[in-house]
Write an enzyme that holds these catalytic residues in place. Structure first.
Site, PDB file in Angstrom:
ATOM      1  N   SER A   1      53.568  37.657  87.806  1.00  0.00           N
ATOM      2  CA  SER A   1      54.579  38.717  87.842  1.00  0.00           C
ATOM      3  C   SER A   1      54.029  40.058  88.316  1.00  0.00           C
ATOM      4  CB  SER A   1      55.239  38.873  86.468  1.00  0.00           C
ATOM      5  OG  SER A   1      54.385  39.489  85.533  1.00  0.00           O
TER       6      SER A   1
ATOM      7  N   LYS B   1      53.343  48.797  88.658  1.00  0.00           N
ATOM      8  CA  LYS B   1      54.310  47.707  88.547  1.00  0.00           C
ATOM      9  C   LYS B   1      55.624  48.267  88.026  1.00  0.00           C
ATOM     10  CE  LYS B   1      54.749  43.136  86.321  1.00  0.00           C
ATOM     11  NZ  LYS B   1      54.084  42.190  85.379  1.00  0.00           N
TER      12      LYS B   1
ATOM     13  N   SER C   1      49.624  37.141  84.222  1.00  0.00           N
ATOM     14  CA  SER C   1      50.326  37.938  85.229  1.00  0.00           C
ATOM     15  C   SER C   1      49.473  38.946  85.969  1.00  0.00           C
ATOM     16  CB  SER C   1      51.523  38.658  84.594  1.00  0.00           C
ATOM     17  OG  SER C   1      52.495  37.718  84.194  1.00  0.00           O
TER      18      SER C   1
END
Length: 469
Positions: A190, A111, A214
């Protein structure tokens, strides 16, 4: 839209260039369709696979699928060099002089809030941090590199991990991530980019982060396994923060065993996140449980409105403190404070889509002044909600875990720093995935993993993406 198109054209060109540099030869005999970490390591050992051919395959996958899915922000220009080095190390270790790690030669997508000290950017999807330079790898990245993993690139997050907030999976740098099962359905959370990339076989394994839902939400929505560890079990150093009270880094993979391999690699003490990782280190060697007794119709005594209110009060203050500290520690950055991030967004309203999303959470956080009386009371209330809620329930009924749909339990897990694992559980009549979450108290990972693995093996429901509209 023109800027976004140019971005994806540039990404596609970079991927194709890297893939071409690897040559066109793929070793015959290895099944590249959704290989597990164990299958990859077996391929390495029996000579049917090399790290170089595997990296090339994933670069091809990204070039083919990313213009549609927008799951990857950036590929690593050094990925093929890392793969070649892994191949050479494997050859030199064949005499048995060196034991290679479980992820040695395995490509990993991170990420885009997880820092790498290399030619990749670390931006949380924001144009404000484009070109910033970190001093060191994030703690979890150091462990991945030590194990011999290949850093394939960065996956698209919700910008600032949805702290603005924005549409799930949207960032100014990466555009809008799409759900590979039903393109019109939310990728949810996210860590959408890592979840989608894992689901669409754009990497062997991926890493996400969670503050509240998330990892668990995109894992459920994209039919992958996501582990949100006990806070502190994995280091947060070098990860663009929201709040140290709740932030946790964990794997997002297609199988429980793959996720466990990644978790095994990244857990442990980190001097740069000393307080949390030292406190959580006692949980690492715990044993699991066998057998299961189902207890139904139990209610967790939680005032949900109070939880939401207190979480936001604490989070706003913690974010300002944490993000300013992160920015001040960068070797170079176009912005050095939360106030400058807000000013950057105001100066770039089109690219940052201020009309669509605004930046209310950033502004609210900027108005805070540290951890004062109100914030301390909010944190006290959250601790009390945890103690009188999940902890009391599990201890009174002697539970090993709670089971919930999708990420429904994530707020409870978030405020207590508790772990959870989402496993694919099925698809609705439109083909949208859903998952089941096994969750427990701090350090319950081994028993949760055992339950998640048992459920996965008994149901075997996961299927490849359908790319429906």
């Amino acid at each position: 839209m023109a800027a976004e198109l140019r971005l994806h054209q540039a990404l596609t060109a970079a991927v194709m260039l890297l893939a071409a540099a690897a040559g066109s030869h793929i070793v015959v005999g290895f099944e590249f369709h959704e290989p597990t970490v164990d299958a990859i390591q077996l391929g390495f050992r029996n000579g049917s696979l090399t790290s170089t051919s595997l990296v090339r395959f994933y670069l091809d996958q990204i070039a083919r699928l990313n213009p549609l899915l927008h799951a990857v922000i950036e590929v690593n220009p050094d990925a093929l060099n890392q793969a070649a080095r892994a191949d050479a190390e494997r050859t030199s270790s064949s005499s048995g002089r060196r034991r290679l790690g479980l992820l040695h030669g395995v490509p990993v997508l991170l990420k885009d809030n997880i820092a790498t000290r290399d030619r990749l950017n670390t931006t949380a999807g924001s144009l404000a941090l484009l070109g910033s330079v970190v001093k060191r790898d994030a703690g979890v990245v150091s462990r991945l590199r030590r194990d011999g993993a290949v850093i394939l690139g960065k996956a698209n997050p919700s910008e600032w991990s949805n702290f603005r907030p924005v549409e799930s999976g949207w960032s100014a740098r990466g555009g809008q991530t799409l759900n590979p099962y039903v393109l019109s359905h939310t990728p949810c959370g996210s860590s959408s980019g890592p979840g989608v990339a894992a689901a669409a076989n754009m990497a062997a394994v991926t890493l996400g982060s969670e503050t509240d839902g998330s990892i668990l939400c995109p894992a459920a929505a994209n039919s992958v396994v996501g582990i949100k560890p006990t806070v502190g079990l994995t280091s947060r150093s070098g990860v663009i923060p929201i709040t140290p009270l709740q932030d946790s880094i964990g794997p997002m993979c297609r199988t429980v065993s793959d996720a466990v391999h990644v978790l095994d690699t990244i857990v442990g003490y980190d001097a740069l996140d000393a307080k949390a990782t030292r406190a959580a280190s006692k949980y690492i060697p715990r044993g699991g449980e066998h057998g299961a007794i189902l207890v139904t119709n139990l209610d967790i005594a939680i005032d949900w409105a109070d939880l939401t209110t207190q979480e936001r009060i604490a989070m706003n203050a913690e974010f300002k403190i944490s993000i300013n500290a992160y920015l001040s520690d960068l070797e170079y950055s176009p912005v050095r404070s939360l106030a400058q991030i807000i000013a950057f967004n105001n100066a770039h309203p089109i690219e940052e889509r201020l009309k669509d999303f605004g930046q209310p959470d950033l502004i609210a956080a900027e108005k805070t002044n540290g951890i004062g009386k109100v914030e301390r009371e909010a944190i006290r209330r959250l601790n009390k909600l945890s103690t009188n809620g999940l902890e009391k329930l599990m201890k009174e009924h002697r539970l090993d875990a709670i089971v919930a749909a999708n990420n429904n339990a994530s707020p409870i897990l978030a405020i207590g720093g508790y772990p959870g694992i989402v496993v694919p559980a099925g698809y609705d009549n439109k083909g949208v995935p859903f998952g089941v979450c096994f969750a427990g108290l701090k350090g319950y990972e081994p028993r949760l993993i055992e339950m998640a693995y048992g459920f996965e093996q008994a149901t075997n429901v996961r299927r490849q993406p359908s790319f429906k509209h």
